[in-house]
Design an enzyme around this catalytic site. Sequence first.
Site, PDB file in Angstrom:
ATOM      1  N   HIS A   1      38.836  29.197  37.965  1.00 39.67           N
ATOM      2  CA  HIS A   1      39.217  30.600  37.792  1.00 39.67           C
ATOM      3  C   HIS A   1      40.505  30.729  36.981  1.00 39.67           C
ATOM      4  O   HIS A   1      41.598  30.818  37.556  1.00 39.67           O
ATOM      5  CB  HIS A   1      39.395  31.276  39.153  1.00 39.67           C
ATOM      6  CG  HIS A   1      38.121  31.543  39.874  1.00 39.67           C
ATOM      7  ND1 HIS A   1      37.361  32.676  39.664  1.00 39.67           N
ATOM      8  CD2 HIS A   1      37.447  30.801  40.790  1.00 39.67           C
ATOM      9  CE1 HIS A   1      36.285  32.638  40.430  1.00 39.67           C
ATOM     10  NE2 HIS A   1      36.305  31.520  41.122  1.00 39.67           N
TER      11      HIS A   1
ATOM     12  N   GLU B   1      41.491  33.288  35.674  1.00 39.31           N
ATOM     13  CA  GLU B   1      41.975  34.651  35.920  1.00 39.31           C
ATOM     14  C   GLU B   1      42.701  34.784  37.258  1.00 39.31           C
ATOM     15  O   GLU B   1      43.225  35.866  37.575  1.00 39.31           O
ATOM     16  CB  GLU B   1      40.801  35.648  35.858  1.00 39.31           C
ATOM     17  CG  GLU B   1      39.926  35.733  37.082  1.00 39.31           C
ATOM     18  CD  GLU B   1      38.901  34.622  37.260  1.00 39.31           C
ATOM     19  OE1 GLU B   1      37.940  34.832  38.021  1.00 39.31           O
ATOM     20  OE2 GLU B   1      39.067  33.545  36.661  1.00 39.31           O
TER      21      GLU B   1
ATOM     22  N   CYS C   1      33.036  30.428  37.059  1.00 40.42           N
ATOM     23  CA  CYS C   1      32.618  30.026  38.407  1.00 40.42           C
ATOM     24  C   CYS C   1      31.114  30.261  38.583  1.00 40.42           C
ATOM     25  O   CYS C   1      30.308  29.540  38.014  1.00 40.42           O
ATOM     26  CB  CYS C   1      33.456  30.721  39.470  1.00 40.42           C
ATOM     27  SG  CYS C   1      33.288  29.968  41.108  1.00 40.42           S
TER      28      CYS C   1
END
Length: 250
Positions: free
Chosen positions: A222, A224, A121
């Site tokens: 993202h 994650e 990001c």
Amino acid sequence: MPDTTATKTLAVVEVTRSRPDRPEYHAYVDTLNSAVVAEGERLGYSVLRVGAADVGTEKLLELTRDADALVVMGGEDIDPRFYGAASGYRGEGQHFDVADEAQIALVRRALERQTPLLGICRGLQIINVALGGTLLQDLGEQTSHTNVGVPVESTMTRHEVDLRAASRLAGHLGTTRVVVQSAHHQAADRIGDDLVVVGIAADGTPEALEHSSAPIYGVQWHPEDPGAPVGQLALVLSALTSSVAARVAA
């Protein structure tokens, strides 16, 4: 395949480890950053976690000097002065110029040393700015890349990204189309030196970058996030792991 990361260090570089003025936002960012730390440890790395704004450029470079791989995480907008633009744009928030300067220096050293580096990001945007690129400062109210005006834990949106078939990221992800979670109101505009756009969203927004020769990668989404497809973070991190293994074998 032997575990080539067993004694290797992964540096996970955040904007800051503390935001006492914005506890809800910090808690959410911490959840994302902690997921990368945990996955790095699961992959066999010794993980160093550091906030760039907390230590500054000199100390960040010292702490990460011997790191075998680097991840630059998400967070606040980059101060526009680092890419030759003005403040006052829509959606502008707090800036951490100390973190910006330190992370930009980290990317440039990674390029010089050929240290494997992943930007997530904001991390993608740091890579782009560090290598001479600029940012589109705001994608507008109707963007499909973030939910506007909602609690921080609801900002992620789900959409598809098309990857260039010949890209290293497509090879690691095993597909040319991925479903991602994203939450960004800015994007790479002019692309930095020797960077290649290898992933785009349906609206044409750059969503993944790779350096043409160095083991430097960036994803605007993202992997994650808790809502990301299961296993996606490990696959994205495998781009670093394979680069680390290649350096060991060289």
